[in-house]
Scaffold this active site. Structure first.
Site, PDB file in Angstrom:
ATOM      1  N   TYR A  29       8.356  43.756 -31.905  1.00  0.00           N
ATOM      2  CA  TYR A  29       8.950  43.123 -30.739  1.00  0.00           C
ATOM      3  C   TYR A  29       8.715  41.622 -30.773  1.00  0.00           C
ATOM      4  O   TYR A  29       7.779  41.131 -31.383  1.00  0.00           O
ATOM      5  CB  TYR A  29       8.434  43.726 -29.433  1.00  0.00           C
ATOM      6  N   HIS A  48      -3.900  31.873 -22.112  1.00  0.00           N
ATOM      7  CA  HIS A  48      -2.492  32.263 -22.036  1.00  0.00           C
ATOM      8  C   HIS A  48      -2.048  32.546 -20.605  1.00  0.00           C
ATOM      9  O   HIS A  48      -0.865  32.458 -20.281  1.00  0.00           O
ATOM     10  CB  HIS A  48      -2.275  33.503 -22.907  1.00  0.00           C
ATOM     11  N   SER A  54      22.036  34.152 -38.344  1.00  0.00           N
ATOM     12  CA  SER A  54      20.989  33.695 -37.435  1.00  0.00           C
ATOM     13  C   SER A  54      19.655  33.682 -38.172  1.00  0.00           C
ATOM     14  O   SER A  54      19.195  34.737 -38.623  1.00  0.00           O
ATOM     15  CB  SER A  54      20.889  34.621 -36.224  1.00  0.00           C
ATOM     16  N   PRO A  55      19.000  32.519 -38.331  1.00  0.00           N
ATOM     17  CA  PRO A  55      17.700  32.483 -39.022  1.00  0.00           C
ATOM     18  C   PRO A  55      16.664  33.374 -38.352  1.00  0.00           C
ATOM     19  O   PRO A  55      15.891  34.063 -39.027  1.00  0.00           O
ATOM     20  CB  PRO A  55      17.307  31.000 -38.955  1.00  0.00           C
ATOM     21  N   ASP A  56      16.642  33.382 -37.028  1.00  0.00           N
ATOM     22  CA  ASP A  56      15.671  34.215 -36.314  1.00  0.00           C
ATOM     23  C   ASP A  56      15.909  35.689 -36.604  1.00  0.00           C
ATOM     24  O   ASP A  56      14.977  36.449 -36.904  1.00  0.00           O
ATOM     25  CB  ASP A  56      15.764  33.943 -34.813  1.00  0.00           C
ATOM     26  N   LYS A 115      16.637  27.216 -42.789  1.00  0.00           N
ATOM     27  CA  LYS A 115      17.705  27.351 -41.798  1.00  0.00           C
ATOM     28  C   LYS A 115      19.062  26.939 -42.357  1.00  0.00           C
ATOM     29  O   LYS A 115      20.071  27.612 -42.090  1.00  0.00           O
ATOM     30  CB  LYS A 115      17.359  26.496 -40.573  1.00  0.00           C
ATOM     31  N   SER A 173      11.591  34.325 -23.350  1.00  0.00           N
ATOM     32  CA  SER A 173      11.269  33.584 -22.142  1.00  0.00           C
ATOM     33  C   SER A 173      12.059  34.098 -20.951  1.00  0.00           C
ATOM     34  O   SER A 173      13.236  34.439 -21.067  1.00  0.00           O
ATOM     35  CB  SER A 173      11.573  32.098 -22.335  1.00  0.00           C
TER      36      SER A 173
END
Length: 573
Positions: free
Chosen positions: A447, A338, A423-425, A414, A451
């Site tokens: 959380y 990562h 909002s799907p998220d 969705k 980005s």
């Protein structure tokens, strides 16, 4: 303070589409801004807001007093703020710099399960050695094509919401390796120094081989030529009495760094250098048992840790920036460190490889003579042999403590939520919090990864999904005395409070498995599709009250109950 388990979530489809621009991808780098340092007061207020929904009122009041003392004029807060602002002036990206040192290089836990990022790809249609070899060869060719776009700067630049994104991570994906250190690890980018490597490492039966993937004129080997090389490796490693040195990379970093220093004779140094310098590592795996493979869970285990010391966990070099894993039963995927690349970049590479595997291929007979793959040898002392046995026991114990579940939620997706202007998220984020609250009768500290690639050298950061408003929503949802959802505008407000930009994308059905920390609760990864969601959860079951199967069932129930609530309310406009 004893806040409940944290839940880390990673979405696999952005709500804002990444736009690809036909331009040299590094052209936009110089124009990217540096990440700013937030004002001290804003940072402290954000800290208190994050604490408020997850701790008791008396604890929050005490925290507020401490923060106010911290912010006093001329106090320690102002001193630290000035130091941070000074660092920001002298560093391209102060967050990335600190993040790498503290979160990864200074973390002494094993990278397997705890730190690396895994992506399990849709299984391919072969079930034998020849199919495995052909698949591996095609993936090598695709990786070399991707490498060319990076080196020639012809990789399409990415643009999100009208803003250019930092592309630096792509140049770190290949020819890179993490190096264990006694107190802190380091990373070496071999593509950025003289004489960049022209070979890959292939692992089969826990033995390592160097395969040159370019001809003398610089042209890459073809699929058919690479098949010859893979077949040569598979027929030359029938013996299994060689010590599985790769298992050492599964150790905690302190133990591995000490063993690494013990591999100090010339033979070992040359073999280590060949692995570390290679463009990437290709792992040819045995198929692991599939006692229960609901929704590809076994594939996720294979790509994450290899199945244990009796299967493929030693058929790895977990410090390599990129490992491509191909098993005999059609399972395949990527295992990445990562510290060099975030989920969005890793998934972009994955999507490229998945698309490449679907392209028709032209067979080309191998005419030119090919150099034989070179087996790498290790001189294993009795002390190292004992450490290898310790690594086997430690790896198997860590796998036993690794709890993973995958669910395909196919009741809606969705399209349904968009029809309700949702909002799907955000909807999924609230379902996570509701599911956790129902399990623990406590508000979880949830959380979401976001980005920061709109800044130079921007990496992943965190969006705190749990707020006082979302906490009120989950507490009220099952309370018969509450009528919160009588007001549809209030319901919409509760759900939308968690919306954020996320960092991982996939359009191929690939499933991400993100790192699990024993002390940090659950890690959750999800992808949003038109008519369904794919949800992966992982945790360490050293804490007996954690159970991914229980949580994933609660997650399913929460999604269905929230849909029922949504259908009761008038549609938002």
């Amino acid at each position: 303070m004893n806040p409940p388990d944290q839940v880390r979530s990673y979405q696999l489809v952005k709500p804002v589409r990444v736009i690809l621009i036909s331009d040299r991808y590094l052209n936009q780098q110089k124009g990217l801004p540096r990440v700013p340092v937030p004002p001290l007061r804003k940072t402290c207020e954000g800290y208190l807001s994050a604490l408020e929904p997850i701790i008791e009122e008396n604890e929050w009041k005490r925290a507020k007093q401490l923060v106010e003392a911290f912010m006093k004029r001329g106090g320690v807060g102002e001193e630290l703020q000035r130091s941070l602002e000074k660092k920001a002036c002298n560093t391209v990206n102060w967050i990335t710099d600190l993040w790498g040192k503290l979160e990864y290089f200074g973390n002494r836990s094993p990278v397997v399960i705890n730190a690396n990022v895994q992506i399990a790809c849709p299984r391919l249609d072969f079930r034998d050695k020849q199919g495995q070899i052909r698949c591996a060869a095609k993936l090598i060719v695709a990786l070399l094509e991707f490498k060319t776009t990076i080196e020639n700067e012809t990789l399409p630049a990415e643009n999100l919401g009208g803003k250019p994104l930092c592309m630096e991570q792509y140049s770190q994906l290949l020819s890179t390796c993490r190096i264990p250190g006694l107190e802190r690890d380091s990373v070496v980018f071999h593509a950025k120094i003289g004489n960049p490597p022209k070979h890959i490492t292939v692992v089969y039966n826990s033995q390592f081989f160097v395969v040159e993937v370019y001809h003398n004129d610089g042209t890459p080997l073809t699929v058919d030529q690479l098949c010859v090389q893979m077949e040569s490796i598979c027929t030359s490693t029938s013996e299994t009495n060689t010590e599985p040195v790769g298992i050492l990379t599964t150790l905690d970093r302190d133990s591995w760094s000490k063993a690494y220093l013990s591999l100090k004779d010339q033979t070992n140094k040359e073999s280590l250098s060949a692995i570390e310098r290679s463009i990437f590592t290709l792992c040819l795996d045995r198929a692991i048992p599939r006692e229960s493979d609901k929704y590809g869970t076994c594939d996720c285990h294979l790509i994450t840790h290899g199945g244990g010391s009796q299967w493929n966990s030693a058929n790895r070099w977990f410090d390599k920036s990129l490992q491509i894993i191909v098993a005999e039963d059609g399972s395949w995927g990527l295992n990445l460190i990562h510290v060099v690349a975030d989920g969005a970049v890793s998934m972009a590479l994955t999507d490229y490889l998945v698309a490449s595997m679907k392209k028709p291929e032209m067979r080309q007979a191998s005419i030119l003579p090919l150099p034989m793959p070179q087996k790498l040898h290790f001189h294993v002392t009795p002390d190292i042999k004992e450490i290898i046995e310790q690594a086997k026991r430690s790896m198997d114990r860590n796998i036993q403590n690794f709890d993973l579940s995958v669910m395909v939620f196919d009741h809606f997706g969705k399209n349904y939520l968009k029809a309700h202007n949702m909002s799907p998220d955000a909807f999924i984020q609230m379902a996570i919090q509701l599911a956790c609250y129902r399990m623990n009768k406590q508000v979880c500290a949830s959380y979401e990864a976001v980005s920061q690639r709109m800044f130079r050298h921007g990496r992943v950061s965190l969006l705190l999904s749990t707020t006082s408003v979302s906490a009120a929503f989950v507490k009220a949802f099952d309370d018969p005395e509450k009528q919160v959802w009588q007001d549809p505008t209030l319901t919409i407000r509760f759900i939308n409070i968690c919306t954020g930009t996320v960092v991982v994308t996939s359009n191929t059905g690939s499933v991400g498995v993100h790192q699990v920390d024993e002390n940090s609760g659950y890690s959750l990864c999800y992808s949003i599709h038109n008519s369904h969601f794919i949800i992966e959860m992982a945790t360490s079951n050293t804490h007996k009250r954690r159970n991914t199967r229980h949580l994933i069932q609660n997650m399913k129930d929460a999604l269905l109950d929230m849909r029922a609530l949504l259908e009761q309310a008038p549609r938002a406009t």
